[in-house]
Design a protein around this motif. Structure first.
Motif, PDB file in Angstrom:
ATOM      1  N   ALA A   1       0.862  -1.190   0.000  1.00  0.00           N
ATOM      2  CA  ALA A   1       0.000   0.000   0.000  1.00  0.00           C
ATOM      3  C   ALA A   1       0.890   1.229   0.000  1.00  0.00           C
ATOM      4  CB  ALA A   1      -0.932   0.015   1.208  1.00  0.00           C
ATOM      5  N   ASP A   2       0.340   2.320  -0.536  1.00  0.00           N
ATOM      6  CA  ASP A   2       1.084   3.583  -0.576  1.00  0.00           C
ATOM      7  C   ASP A   2       0.612   4.561   0.488  1.00  0.00           C
ATOM      8  OD1 ASP A   2       2.571   2.885  -3.041  1.00  0.00           O
ATOM      9  OD2 ASP A   2       0.577   3.005  -3.968  1.00  0.00           O
ATOM     10  N   LEU A   3      -0.647   4.454   0.871  1.00  0.00           N
ATOM     11  CA  LEU A   3      -1.218   5.293   1.920  1.00  0.00           C
ATOM     12  C   LEU A   3      -2.160   4.421   2.739  1.00  0.00           C
ATOM     13  CD1 LEU A   3      -1.838   8.080   3.262  1.00  0.00           C
ATOM     14  CD2 LEU A   3      -3.628   8.389   1.524  1.00  0.00           C
ATOM     15  N   VAL A   4      -1.960   4.396   4.049  1.00  0.00           N
ATOM     16  CA  VAL A   4      -2.811   3.602   4.934  1.00  0.00           C
ATOM     17  C   VAL A   4      -3.424   4.515   5.978  1.00  0.00           C
ATOM     18  CG1 VAL A   4      -2.919   1.692   6.580  1.00  0.00           C
ATOM     19  CG2 VAL A   4      -1.430   1.524   4.574  1.00  0.00           C
ATOM     20  N   LEU A   5      -4.730   4.399   6.152  1.00  0.00           N
ATOM     21  CA  LEU A   5      -5.462   5.173   7.155  1.00  0.00           C
ATOM     22  C   LEU A   5      -5.932   4.248   8.265  1.00  0.00           C
ATOM     23  CD1 LEU A   5      -5.577   6.924   4.534  1.00  0.00           C
ATOM     24  CD2 LEU A   5      -7.785   7.752   5.322  1.00  0.00           C
ATOM     25  N   GLY A   6      -5.894   4.748   9.489  1.00  0.00           N
ATOM     26  CA  GLY A   6      -6.419   4.002  10.620  1.00  0.00           C
ATOM     27  C   GLY A   6      -7.912   4.238  10.744  1.00  0.00           C
ATOM     28  N   ALA A   7      -8.714   3.212  10.500  1.00  0.00           N
ATOM     29  CA  ALA A   7     -10.167   3.324  10.615  1.00  0.00           C
ATOM     30  C   ALA A   7     -10.550   3.216  12.085  1.00  0.00           C
ATOM     31  CB  ALA A   7     -10.848   2.229   9.805  1.00  0.00           C
ATOM     32  N   ARG A   8     -11.094   4.283  12.644  1.00  0.00           N
ATOM     33  CA  ARG A   8     -11.342   4.365  14.082  1.00  0.00           C
ATOM     34  C   ARG A   8     -12.501   3.478  14.528  1.00  0.00           C
ATOM     35  NH1 ARG A   8     -11.657  10.812  13.994  1.00  0.00           N
ATOM     36  NH2 ARG A   8     -12.498  10.258  11.932  1.00  0.00           N
ATOM     37  N   GLN A   9     -12.250   2.740  15.623  1.00  0.00           N
ATOM     38  CA  GLN A   9     -13.256   1.886  16.238  1.00  0.00           C
ATOM     39  C   GLN A   9     -13.457   2.371  17.671  1.00  0.00           C
ATOM     40  OE1 GLN A   9     -14.617  -0.553  14.144  1.00  0.00           O
ATOM     41  NE2 GLN A   9     -13.263   0.518  12.690  1.00  0.00           N
ATOM     42  N   PRO A  10     -14.570   3.050  17.967  1.00  0.00           N
ATOM     43  CA  PRO A  10     -14.776   3.599  19.318  1.00  0.00           C
ATOM     44  C   PRO A  10     -14.757   2.517  20.376  1.00  0.00           C
ATOM     45  CG  PRO A  10     -16.395   4.462  17.768  1.00  0.00           C
ATOM     46  CD  PRO A  10     -15.695   3.355  17.064  1.00  0.00           C
ATOM     47  N   ARG A  11     -14.050   2.773  21.479  1.00  0.00           N
ATOM     48  CA  ARG A  11     -13.948   1.813  22.569  1.00  0.00           C
ATOM     49  C   ARG A  11     -14.754   2.232  23.788  1.00  0.00           C
ATOM     50  NH1 ARG A  11     -13.178  -1.971  19.263  1.00  0.00           N
ATOM     51  NH2 ARG A  11     -11.131  -2.014  18.243  1.00  0.00           N
ATOM     52  N   SER A  12     -15.497   3.335  23.668  1.00  0.00           N
ATOM     53  CA  SER A  12     -16.412   3.751  24.723  1.00  0.00           C
ATOM     54  C   SER A  12     -17.487   4.618  24.093  1.00  0.00           C
ATOM     55  CB  SER A  12     -15.691   4.513  25.828  1.00  0.00           C
ATOM     56  OG  SER A  12     -15.292   5.787  25.373  1.00  0.00           O
ATOM     57  N   ALA A  13     -18.605   4.764  24.787  1.00  0.00           N
ATOM     58  CA  ALA A  13     -19.756   5.476  24.228  1.00  0.00           C
ATOM     59  C   ALA A  13     -19.444   6.931  23.918  1.00  0.00           C
ATOM     60  CB  ALA A  13     -20.939   5.385  25.193  1.00  0.00           C
ATOM     61  N   GLY A  14     -18.568   7.561  24.691  1.00  0.00           N
ATOM     62  CA  GLY A  14     -18.312   8.982  24.496  1.00  0.00           C
ATOM     63  C   GLY A  14     -17.111   9.307  23.638  1.00  0.00           C
ATOM     64  N   ALA A  15     -16.511   8.293  23.025  1.00  0.00           N
ATOM     65  CA  ALA A  15     -15.280   8.533  22.276  1.00  0.00           C
ATOM     66  C   ALA A  15     -15.505   9.312  20.983  1.00  0.00           C
ATOM     67  CB  ALA A  15     -14.596   7.210  21.968  1.00  0.00           C
ATOM     68  N   TRP A  16     -16.691   9.146  20.375  1.00  0.00           N
ATOM     69  CA  TRP A  16     -16.929   9.752  19.064  1.00  0.00           C
ATOM     70  C   TRP A  16     -18.313  10.384  19.055  1.00  0.00           C
ATOM     71  CZ3 TRP A  16     -15.296   6.663  14.084  1.00  0.00           C
ATOM     72  CH2 TRP A  16     -15.117   7.559  13.025  1.00  0.00           C
ATOM     73  N   PRO A  17     -18.426  11.711  19.252  1.00  0.00           N
ATOM     74  CA  PRO A  17     -19.732  12.372  19.281  1.00  0.00           C
ATOM     75  C   PRO A  17     -20.539  12.077  18.020  1.00  0.00           C
ATOM     76  CG  PRO A  17     -18.004  13.881  19.972  1.00  0.00           C
ATOM     77  CD  PRO A  17     -17.318  12.661  19.449  1.00  0.00           C
ATOM     78  N   TRP A  18     -21.861  12.011  18.166  1.00  0.00           N
ATOM     79  CA  TRP A  18     -22.744  11.603  17.064  1.00  0.00           C
ATOM     80  C   TRP A  18     -22.597  12.497  15.846  1.00  0.00           C
ATOM     81  CZ3 TRP A  18     -26.160  14.968  14.961  1.00  0.00           C
ATOM     82  CH2 TRP A  18     -26.492  16.109  15.717  1.00  0.00           C
ATOM     83  N   HIS A  19     -22.449  13.818  16.083  1.00  0.00           N
ATOM     84  CA  HIS A  19     -22.400  14.742  14.945  1.00  0.00           C
ATOM     85  C   HIS A  19     -21.123  14.560  14.132  1.00  0.00           C
ATOM     86  CE1 HIS A  19     -19.784  17.179  17.580  1.00  0.00           C
ATOM     87  NE2 HIS A  19     -20.696  16.981  18.507  1.00  0.00           N
ATOM     88  N   ALA A  20     -20.025  14.264  14.835  1.00  0.00           N
ATOM     89  CA  ALA A  20     -18.761  14.039  14.137  1.00  0.00           C
ATOM     90  C   ALA A  20     -18.786  12.698  13.400  1.00  0.00           C
ATOM     91  CB  ALA A  20     -17.601  14.069  15.129  1.00  0.00           C
ATOM     92  N   ARG A  21     -19.361  11.690  14.040  1.00  0.00           N
ATOM     93  CA  ARG A  21     -19.406  10.367  13.412  1.00  0.00           C
ATOM     94  C   ARG A  21     -20.305  10.376  12.174  1.00  0.00           C
ATOM     95  NH1 ARG A  21     -19.939   4.670  16.730  1.00  0.00           N
ATOM     96  NH2 ARG A  21     -19.167   3.355  15.030  1.00  0.00           N
ATOM     97  N   LEU A  22     -21.431  11.062  12.253  1.00  0.00           N
ATOM     98  CA  LEU A  22     -22.328  11.147  11.107  1.00  0.00           C
ATOM     99  C   LEU A  22     -21.650  11.854   9.937  1.00  0.00           C
ATOM    100  CD1 LEU A  22     -25.104  10.781   9.820  1.00  0.00           C
ATOM    101  CD2 LEU A  22     -25.801  12.933  10.891  1.00  0.00           C
TER     102      LEU A  22
END
Length: 224
Positions: A101-122
């Motif tokens: 691969a030439d570019l690899v991105l880390g796909a985020r997997q939330p590990r708690s309910a508050g890690a990723w606010p709904w508006h940002a995740r949407l």
């Protein structure tokens, strides 16, 4: 092999010690202070980070300053707010290191309910869907943890200096025929309040920057 890890920072003195102490062996932290009013610079030095100062405010400005300061062949980017674990950097760099691969991105997997606010995740889900249609890359997250070859990134000629920088990187890489991949990484509650995803206003500002970049780098009509 040394890997340079670019950490754009704005007032991250509380999170930096945890981030810097978890850097894997062979990974060198480049802390880019983007106008902090706290002790970010002092903490970076005290914990062994290479300090770069970028007075021009903007996430992309800080990222690009770190890229230009890097010297390793392989570079990574990641947020410095303790939402991402540096111990997982080798998993992100490995496909690039192996040449699959030439570019690899880390796909985020939330590990708690508050890690990723709904508006940002949407907003991220919508953007990822458009990216898949636009580039053909099987991406599910515009991940802030990513890895690529330094010289190749410089040659992309990235120009955005705001929140559109990560998106422009993917769009230009796809246009250049890069192999783009992603691997799952943990997403943790950040230390302190986010300047972007912590508020609806911040998220909307980032989305506006990314829409602008998407329009400027249009390759094919967006089917969405």
């Amino acid at each position: 092999m040394t890997v340079d890890v670019i950490l754009p920072c704005l007032d991250e003195e509380a999170a930096l010690p945890w981030v810097l102490e978890r850097m894997p062996a062979g990974y060198r932290a480049i802390v880019v202070d983007n106008g902090s009013t706290d002790r970010t610079a002092e903490v970076a030095r005290a914990w062994g980070g290479t300090l770069v100062t970028e007075p021009r405010r903007g996430f992309g400005a800080a990222c690009h300053a770190g890229l230009l300061a890097a010297r390793a062949d392989l570079v990574c980017f990641m947020d410095a707010d303790a939402s991402l674990d540096p111990a997982q950097l080798p998993a992100v760099t490995e496909p690039v290191r192996r040449g699959v691969a030439d570019l690899v991105l880390g796909a985020r997997q939330p590990r708690s309910a508050g890690a990723w606010p709904w508006h940002a995740r949407l907003g991220n889900l919508v953007l990822a869907r458009r990216l898949r249609r636009r580039t053909g890359a099987d991406l599910h997250d515009l991940g802030p943890m990513r890895a690529a070859r330094r010289a190749a990134l410089v040659d992309l000629g990235l120009t955005d200096r705001r929140f559109g920088y990560p998106l422009e990187m993917v769009l230009r890489a796809a246009a250049a025929g890069w192999r783009i991949d992603e691997v799952e990484v943990d997403y943790l509650p950040r230390s302190g309040r986010s300047k972007v995803t912590g508020t609806v206003r911040g998220t909307l500002r980032a989305i506006a920057d990314m829409r602008r970049v998407m329009a400027e780098h249009s390759q094919t009509p967006d089917a969405s």
